[in-house]
Design a protein around this motif. Structure first.
Motif, PDB file in Angstrom:
ATOM      1  N   LYS A   1       0.807  -1.210   0.000  1.00  0.00           N
ATOM      2  CA  LYS A   1       0.000   0.000   0.000  1.00  0.00           C
ATOM      3  C   LYS A   1       0.849   1.274   0.000  1.00  0.00           C
ATOM      4  O   LYS A   1       0.300   2.369   0.052  1.00  0.00           O
ATOM      5  CB  LYS A   1      -0.951   0.014   1.207  1.00  0.00           C
ATOM      6  CG  LYS A   1      -2.020  -1.078   1.156  1.00  0.00           C
ATOM      7  CD  LYS A   1      -3.010  -0.932   2.292  1.00  0.00           C
ATOM      8  CE  LYS A   1      -4.107  -1.978   2.199  1.00  0.00           C
ATOM      9  NZ  LYS A   1      -5.116  -1.833   3.277  1.00  0.00           N
ATOM     10  N   LYS A   2       2.158   1.103  -0.053  1.00  0.00           N
ATOM     11  CA  LYS A   2       3.032   2.272  -0.067  1.00  0.00           C
ATOM     12  C   LYS A   2       4.011   2.155  -1.223  1.00  0.00           C
ATOM     13  O   LYS A   2       4.539   1.096  -1.506  1.00  0.00           O
ATOM     14  CB  LYS A   2       3.806   2.380   1.254  1.00  0.00           C
ATOM     15  CG  LYS A   2       2.920   2.651   2.467  1.00  0.00           C
ATOM     16  CD  LYS A   2       3.737   2.673   3.737  1.00  0.00           C
ATOM     17  CE  LYS A   2       2.852   2.913   4.953  1.00  0.00           C
ATOM     18  NZ  LYS A   2       3.613   2.869   6.216  1.00  0.00           N
ATOM     19  N   CYS A   3       4.230   3.274  -1.879  1.00  0.00           N
ATOM     20  CA  CYS A   3       5.137   3.305  -3.025  1.00  0.00           C
ATOM     21  C   CYS A   3       5.934   4.601  -2.957  1.00  0.00           C
ATOM     22  O   CYS A   3       5.355   5.682  -2.861  1.00  0.00           O
ATOM     23  CB  CYS A   3       4.339   3.230  -4.333  1.00  0.00           C
ATOM     24  SG  CYS A   3       5.345   3.194  -5.820  1.00  0.00           S
TER      25      CYS A   3
ATOM     26  N   ASN B   1       5.746  10.080  -3.100  1.00  0.00           N
ATOM     27  CA  ASN B   1       5.133   8.867  -2.556  1.00  0.00           C
ATOM     28  C   ASN B   1       3.679   8.703  -2.972  1.00  0.00           C
ATOM     29  O   ASN B   1       2.982   9.683  -3.250  1.00  0.00           O
ATOM     30  CB  ASN B   1       5.197   8.896  -1.016  1.00  0.00           C
ATOM     31  CG  ASN B   1       6.561   9.256  -0.498  1.00  0.00           C
ATOM     32  OD1 ASN B   1       7.512   8.525  -0.681  1.00  0.00           O
ATOM     33  ND2 ASN B   1       6.662  10.413   0.156  1.00  0.00           N
ATOM     34  N   LEU B   2       3.240   7.447  -2.995  1.00  0.00           N
ATOM     35  CA  LEU B   2       1.839   7.100  -3.167  1.00  0.00           C
ATOM     36  C   LEU B   2       1.406   6.241  -1.989  1.00  0.00           C
ATOM     37  O   LEU B   2       2.091   5.281  -1.635  1.00  0.00           O
ATOM     38  CB  LEU B   2       1.618   6.315  -4.469  1.00  0.00           C
ATOM     39  CG  LEU B   2       1.802   7.055  -5.793  1.00  0.00           C
ATOM     40  CD1 LEU B   2       1.634   6.083  -6.946  1.00  0.00           C
ATOM     41  CD2 LEU B   2       0.817   8.208  -5.920  1.00  0.00           C
ATOM     42  N   PHE B   3       0.271   6.588  -1.379  1.00  0.00           N
ATOM     43  CA  PHE B   3      -0.326   5.791  -0.316  1.00  0.00           C
ATOM     44  C   PHE B   3      -1.618   5.191  -0.869  1.00  0.00           C
ATOM     45  O   PHE B   3      -2.629   5.888  -0.989  1.00  0.00           O
ATOM     46  CB  PHE B   3      -0.616   6.654   0.922  1.00  0.00           C
ATOM     47  CG  PHE B   3       0.608   7.348   1.474  1.00  0.00           C
ATOM     48  CD1 PHE B   3       1.458   6.701   2.352  1.00  0.00           C
ATOM     49  CD2 PHE B   3       0.912   8.642   1.094  1.00  0.00           C
ATOM     50  CE1 PHE B   3       2.599   7.337   2.850  1.00  0.00           C
ATOM     51  CE2 PHE B   3       2.041   9.288   1.579  1.00  0.00           C
ATOM     52  CZ  PHE B   3       2.882   8.629   2.463  1.00  0.00           C
ATOM     53  N   LEU B   4      -1.582   3.917  -1.212  1.00  0.00           N
ATOM     54  CA  LEU B   4      -2.705   3.270  -1.880  1.00  0.00           C
ATOM     55  C   LEU B   4      -3.808   2.882  -0.903  1.00  0.00           C
ATOM     56  O   LEU B   4      -3.535   2.540   0.254  1.00  0.00           O
ATOM     57  CB  LEU B   4      -2.234   2.014  -2.625  1.00  0.00           C
ATOM     58  CG  LEU B   4      -1.543   2.235  -3.981  1.00  0.00           C
ATOM     59  CD1 LEU B   4      -0.212   2.950  -3.813  1.00  0.00           C
ATOM     60  CD2 LEU B   4      -1.345   0.922  -4.705  1.00  0.00           C
ATOM     61  N   SER B   5      -5.050   2.930  -1.378  1.00  0.00           N
ATOM     62  CA  SER B   5      -6.194   2.544  -0.540  1.00  0.00           C
ATOM     63  C   SER B   5      -7.385   2.192  -1.422  1.00  0.00           C
ATOM     64  O   SER B   5      -7.357   2.388  -2.639  1.00  0.00           O
ATOM     65  CB  SER B   5      -6.569   3.685   0.416  1.00  0.00           C
ATOM     66  OG  SER B   5      -6.939   4.847  -0.313  1.00  0.00           O
TER      67      SER B   5
ATOM     68  N   THR C   1      -7.551   1.155  -5.763  1.00  0.00           N
ATOM     69  CA  THR C   1      -7.759   1.919  -6.995  1.00  0.00           C
ATOM     70  C   THR C   1      -7.479   3.415  -6.831  1.00  0.00           C
ATOM     71  O   THR C   1      -7.635   4.177  -7.782  1.00  0.00           O
ATOM     72  CB  THR C   1      -9.201   1.748  -7.497  1.00  0.00           C
ATOM     73  OG1 THR C   1     -10.109   2.183  -6.463  1.00  0.00           O
ATOM     74  CG2 THR C   1      -9.490   0.295  -7.837  1.00  0.00           C
ATOM     75  N   GLN C   2      -7.085   3.840  -5.644  1.00  0.00           N
ATOM     76  CA  GLN C   2      -6.794   5.253  -5.434  1.00  0.00           C
ATOM     77  C   GLN C   2      -5.534   5.389  -4.591  1.00  0.00           C
ATOM     78  O   GLN C   2      -5.081   4.433  -3.957  1.00  0.00           O
ATOM     79  CB  GLN C   2      -7.952   5.954  -4.725  1.00  0.00           C
ATOM     80  CG  GLN C   2      -8.144   5.530  -3.278  1.00  0.00           C
ATOM     81  CD  GLN C   2      -9.173   6.370  -2.549  1.00  0.00           C
ATOM     82  OE1 GLN C   2      -9.864   7.201  -3.133  1.00  0.00           O
ATOM     83  NE2 GLN C   2      -9.295   6.166  -1.245  1.00  0.00           N
TER      84      GLN C   2
ATOM     85  N   TYR D   1       2.865   6.432 -13.620  1.00  0.00           N
ATOM     86  CA  TYR D   1       3.290   5.134 -13.095  1.00  0.00           C
ATOM     87  C   TYR D   1       2.142   4.479 -12.329  1.00  0.00           C
ATOM     88  O   TYR D   1       1.876   3.285 -12.479  1.00  0.00           O
ATOM     89  CB  TYR D   1       4.507   5.300 -12.180  1.00  0.00           C
ATOM     90  CG  TYR D   1       4.909   4.029 -11.467  1.00  0.00           C
ATOM     91  CD1 TYR D   1       5.605   3.029 -12.143  1.00  0.00           C
ATOM     92  CD2 TYR D   1       4.594   3.823 -10.121  1.00  0.00           C
ATOM     93  CE1 TYR D   1       5.974   1.863 -11.490  1.00  0.00           C
ATOM     94  CE2 TYR D   1       4.963   2.665  -9.475  1.00  0.00           C
ATOM     95  CZ  TYR D   1       5.650   1.683 -10.160  1.00  0.00           C
ATOM     96  OH  TYR D   1       6.005   0.526  -9.512  1.00  0.00           O
ATOM     97  N   GLY D   2       1.450   5.263 -11.498  1.00  0.00           N
ATOM     98  CA  GLY D   2       0.342   4.727 -10.721  1.00  0.00           C
ATOM     99  C   GLY D   2      -0.793   4.219 -11.585  1.00  0.00           C
ATOM    100  O   GLY D   2      -1.389   3.177 -11.311  1.00  0.00           O
ATOM    101  N   ALA D   3      -1.100   4.952 -12.654  1.00  0.00           N
ATOM    102  CA  ALA D   3      -2.210   4.566 -13.537  1.00  0.00           C
ATOM    103  C   ALA D   3      -1.859   3.356 -14.396  1.00  0.00           C
ATOM    104  O   ALA D   3      -2.688   2.473 -14.607  1.00  0.00           O
ATOM    105  CB  ALA D   3      -2.605   5.743 -14.422  1.00  0.00           C
ATOM    106  N   THR D   4      -0.617   3.305 -14.911  1.00  0.00           N
ATOM    107  CA  THR D   4      -0.249   2.229 -15.831  1.00  0.00           C
ATOM    108  C   THR D   4       0.231   0.976 -15.121  1.00  0.00           C
ATOM    109  O   THR D   4      -0.140  -0.139 -15.499  1.00  0.00           O
ATOM    110  CB  THR D   4       0.848   2.714 -16.802  1.00  0.00           C
ATOM    111  OG1 THR D   4       1.982   3.188 -16.051  1.00  0.00           O
ATOM    112  CG2 THR D   4       0.325   3.828 -17.689  1.00  0.00           C
TER     113      THR D   4
END
Length: 242
Positions: free
Chosen positions: A24-26, A83-87, A117-118, A146-149
């Motif tokens: 969940k973390k990138c 960073n991306l925090f996915l949820s 998805t977000q 990067y997140g979308a693809t």
């Protein structure tokens, strides 16, 4: 753009290991291209040759630990992180009765696999000399692409203090995010960019990238973030060793 608590080197290493293993973390470390190209990395004044990020045989490279010095070699070029925090998205209807019925139905079914998805997007440029250079726009677009693809995300959101006018301008005016919430107790806005599918999101980001390229100086042929048509390049995973 955001505030972070200072960490010791041991704490930083431990945090990076935890993030590496958390789906969940990138996170990506931001390297300044000018610091890499001008040969200002070495303590002895000599230019350090940064190894090329592998695009093939990733697992083989990982096992052989062929990039053990990557962090040390690029340490002085690090200027921040993104960073991306996915949820999961909250799909419940706002109508109380319908919401209750949906929850009752869910309780009688086996839990569905988690679908991330977000993501909350977070950017920090720590080195003052590299702020106000339009890096935020490019970094955000590249990370969202990067997140979308690669991660199939269709919604991105940011949380920004109402006094942080530069970040509000970046996401609202330059990237087209729209306000979706405001927490008065924290003095914090939430802005979002959302599409129906990740494919639509990647197409939207490509359009925004093309628009950004047209508004800024022509991209140099040596710039590795885009190809000859201004399209964003694919992002490849770089092996990480303990």
């Amino acid at each position: 753009m955001t505030g972070s608590e200072p960490l010791t080197m041991e704490e930083e290493i431990q945090m990076q290991k935890e993030w590496r293993d958390d789906e969940k973390k990138c996170t990506f470390i931001i390297l300044a291209r000018d610091l890499l190209s001008r040969g200002e990395l070495g303590d002895n004044g000599e230019k350090i040759a940064v190894p090329v990020i592998p695009t093939e045989h990733i697992e083989k490279d990982r096992k052989e630990e062929s990039y053990p010095n990557l962090i040390e070699q690029t340490l002085n070029a690090m200027i921040g992180d993104i960073n991306l925090f996915l949820s999961e998205e909250d799909d419940y209807n706002s109508d109380d009765e319908e919401n209750f019925q949906q929850q009752q139905m869910l309780q009688t079914k086996a839990p569905a696999p988690t679908e991330l998805t977000q993501a909350e997007l977070d950017i920090m440029i720590a080195v003052e000399s590299h702020r106000h250079k339009a890096l935020g726009t490019e970094l955000a677009l590249m990370m969202m692409y990067y997140g979308a693809t690669a991660l199939k995300l269709r919604r991105f959101y940011v949380k920004i203090k109402d006094t942080n006018h530069a970040s509000i301008k970046l996401f609202k005016e330059k990237l087209g995010f729209v306000e979706c919430a405001y927490a008065e107790c924290f003095g914090e806005y939430e802005f979002e960019l959302k599409c129906e599918t990740s494919e639509e999101m990647s197409e939207l980001i490509e359009q925004k990238w093309q628009s950004h390229v047209k508004k800024t100086q022509p991209i140099s042929a040596a710039d590795e973030t885009v190809d000859g048509n201004g399209r964003i390049y694919d992002v490849y995973e770089c092996p990480v060793t303990d």
